[in-house]
Motif scaffolding. Structure first.
Motif, short mmCIF file in Angstrom:
data_model
loop_
_atom_site.label_atom_id
_atom_site.label_comp_id
_atom_site.label_asym_id
_atom_site.label_seq_id
_atom_site.Cartn_x
_atom_site.Cartn_y
_atom_site.Cartn_z
N LEU A 1 0.80 -1.26 -0.01
CA LEU A 1 0.22 0.13 0.07
C LEU A 1 0.79 1.23 0.02
O LEU A 1 0.64 2.33 -0.54
CB LEU A 1 -1.15 -0.02 1.28
N TYR B 1 -0.67 4.66 -1.48
CA TYR B 1 -1.98 4.83 -0.57
C TYR B 1 -1.52 5.24 0.87
O TYR B 1 -2.41 5.68 1.69
CB TYR B 1 -2.59 3.64 -0.83
N VAL C 1 -8.28 3.09 -3.58
CA VAL C 1 -7.66 1.87 -2.54
C VAL C 1 -8.60 0.79 -2.44
O VAL C 1 -8.18 -0.49 -2.59
CB VAL C 1 -7.64 2.45 -1.19
N PHE D 1 -7.53 -3.01 -3.57
CA PHE D 1 -7.68 -3.91 -2.36
C PHE D 1 -8.58 -5.27 -2.90
O PHE D 1 -8.21 -6.36 -2.65
CB PHE D 1 -8.11 -3.29 -1.40
#
Length: 159
Positions: free
Chosen positions: A44, A49, A149, A153
């Motif tokens: 991430l 992010y 995100v 994800f």
């Protein structure tokens, strides 16, 4: 001679292009079913992010992350094996290899509860934005990249 120089230049350009594409798209993907918490944080962060200088706030020992339905008796709770807030991106993880009480009582029922973490039968709850593998994510007010995100994800296990 011209053909040889031209071939060498074309070969070098092709090599540079391949190297450049590898470097630009070099974010190593992770499998949310098998990766560690730190590997997910690294992923991430590499995607941008989580900022490299973000301070991790422990959500399991800090007030304000769960919705307390008891009138103030549960300001925070051990609802996951690891959970941190990275400047508005909330990352939660459960260890399925060594199931804890948090895994058994909260994570196993995440799908049944439509993505809501339910602690102690509803004494406290936390709405997640998405869950995948052994992880779930949620967001604080003002986190700007929620949609990106969440999409990234959710797609991880499909890669």
């Amino acid at each position: 001679m011209k053909k040889t120089v031209k071939r060498i230049i074309c070969s070098l350009l092709a090599l540079l292009l391949v190297c450049g594409l590898t470097a630009c798209g070099g974010t190593k993907s992770v499998d949310p079913k098998t990766c560690t918490y730190d590997e997910m944080v690294d992923y991430l962060t590499a995607k941008g992010y989580i900022s490299k200088d973000a301070a991790a706030v422990d959500m399991l020992t800090t007030e304000g992350y769960i919705t307390d339905n008891t009138g103030g008796d549960i300001p925070y709770a051990p609802f996951a094996d690891k959970a941190h807030d990275y400047d508005g991106l909330w990352l939660m993880w459960w260890d399925s290899a060594t199931p804890s009480e948090a895994y058994t009582n909260c994570f196993k029922n995440l799908a049944m509860n439509e993505g809501t973490i339910v602690y102690m039968g509803g004494a406290a709850v936390l709405e997640t934005a998405a869950y995948n593998g052994n992880f779930a994510i949620a967001f604080g007010e003002g986190y700007a990249q929620k949609d990106a995100v969440t999409a990234d994800f959710q797609a991880l296990s499909q890669k």
